[in-house]
Design a protein around this motif. Sequence first.
Motif, mmCIF file in Angstrom:
data_model
loop_
_atom_site.group_PDB
_atom_site.id
_atom_site.type_symbol
_atom_site.label_atom_id
_atom_site.label_comp_id
_atom_site.label_asym_id
_atom_site.label_seq_id
_atom_site.Cartn_x
_atom_site.Cartn_y
_atom_site.Cartn_z
ATOM 1 N N TYR A 41 0.826 -1.212 0.000
ATOM 2 C CA TYR A 41 0.000 0.000 0.000
ATOM 3 C C TYR A 41 0.860 1.262 0.000
ATOM 4 O O TYR A 41 0.498 2.264 -0.604
ATOM 5 C CB TYR A 41 -0.908 -0.027 1.234
ATOM 6 N N TYR A 42 1.994 1.224 0.665
ATOM 7 C CA TYR A 42 2.805 2.419 0.847
ATOM 8 C C TYR A 42 3.797 2.684 -0.274
ATOM 9 O O TYR A 42 3.882 3.796 -0.767
ATOM 10 C CB TYR A 42 3.534 2.354 2.192
ATOM 11 N N THR A 53 2.606 -7.896 5.127
ATOM 12 C CA THR A 53 2.136 -7.754 6.497
ATOM 13 C C THR A 53 0.866 -6.927 6.496
ATOM 14 O O THR A 53 0.558 -6.237 5.529
ATOM 15 C CB THR A 53 3.196 -7.064 7.385
ATOM 16 N N MET A 54 0.138 -7.007 7.590
ATOM 17 C CA MET A 54 -1.073 -6.218 7.754
ATOM 18 C C MET A 54 -0.693 -4.976 8.555
ATOM 19 O O MET A 54 -0.117 -5.086 9.631
ATOM 20 C CB MET A 54 -2.131 -7.032 8.499
ATOM 21 N N LYS A 77 9.343 -3.884 5.125
ATOM 22 C CA LYS A 77 10.191 -2.702 5.264
ATOM 23 C C LYS A 77 9.351 -1.458 5.572
ATOM 24 O O LYS A 77 9.643 -0.732 6.529
ATOM 25 C CB LYS A 77 11.003 -2.480 3.990
ATOM 26 N N CYS A 78 8.301 -1.218 4.791
ATOM 27 C CA CYS A 78 7.455 -0.042 5.033
ATOM 28 C C CYS A 78 6.775 -0.127 6.390
ATOM 29 O O CYS A 78 6.707 0.860 7.120
ATOM 30 C CB CYS A 78 6.400 0.106 3.934
ATOM 31 N N ASN A 79 6.291 -1.302 6.737
ATOM 32 C CA ASN A 79 5.609 -1.471 8.015
ATOM 33 C C ASN A 79 6.568 -1.189 9.175
ATOM 34 O O ASN A 79 6.210 -0.527 10.145
ATOM 35 C CB ASN A 79 5.027 -2.878 8.120
ATOM 36 N N THR A 80 7.787 -1.650 9.060
ATOM 37 C CA THR A 80 8.771 -1.435 10.115
ATOM 38 C C THR A 80 9.155 0.034 10.232
ATOM 39 O O THR A 80 9.262 0.568 11.335
ATOM 40 C CB THR A 80 10.035 -2.277 9.845
ATOM 41 N N VAL A 81 9.343 0.695 9.114
ATOM 42 C CA VAL A 81 9.728 2.100 9.136
ATOM 43 C C VAL A 81 8.562 2.983 9.600
ATOM 44 O O VAL A 81 8.753 3.915 10.376
ATOM 45 C CB VAL A 81 10.231 2.557 7.744
ATOM 46 N N LYS A 82 7.364 2.684 9.168
ATOM 47 C CA LYS A 82 6.191 3.499 9.505
ATOM 48 C C LYS A 82 5.890 3.466 10.997
ATOM 49 O O LYS A 82 5.533 4.488 11.582
ATOM 50 C CB LYS A 82 4.971 3.037 8.716
ATOM 51 N N TRP A 90 3.673 9.991 7.897
ATOM 52 C CA TRP A 90 4.310 9.099 6.926
ATOM 53 C C TRP A 90 4.612 9.859 5.642
ATOM 54 O O TRP A 90 5.695 9.733 5.070
ATOM 55 C CB TRP A 90 3.431 7.887 6.661
ATOM 56 N N GLN A 91 3.656 10.660 5.193
ATOM 57 C CA GLN A 91 3.839 11.441 3.969
ATOM 58 C C GLN A 91 5.001 12.417 4.134
ATOM 59 O O GLN A 91 5.836 12.556 3.247
ATOM 60 C CB GLN A 91 2.552 12.201 3.620
#
Length: 98
Positions: A41-42, A53-54, A77-82, A90-91
């Motif tokens: 999504y990101y 991941t969810m 990766k995105c989930n961990t960073v977010k 996030w934006q």
Amino acid sequence: MSDIPDFDGVDDAEIRRQRAIARDLRKTRWWQQKTSSGTCYYCGKKVAYKNITMDHVVPLVRGGKSTKDNLVPSCKKCNTVKKTMLPLEWQEYLENFK
């Protein structure tokens, strides 16, 4: 004492309840369809199903709920960073990262 940060006064019991709801939703046809494209999504990258991941767009610790409109497929990766960032945060992170 919990290892979950207390941002907006969301208590641990509510976070556990919402995580249980998310686990149940992960087993549904809805989630299978949501992840079938294998797209994060990101970042928009294609990801192997086992690496999807969810993620809660509005994190549980920030008052988010485990509802279909707040759950998205994300690469690890995105989930961990977010982490606990809200969509606006996030934006801003992405804009500063470029």
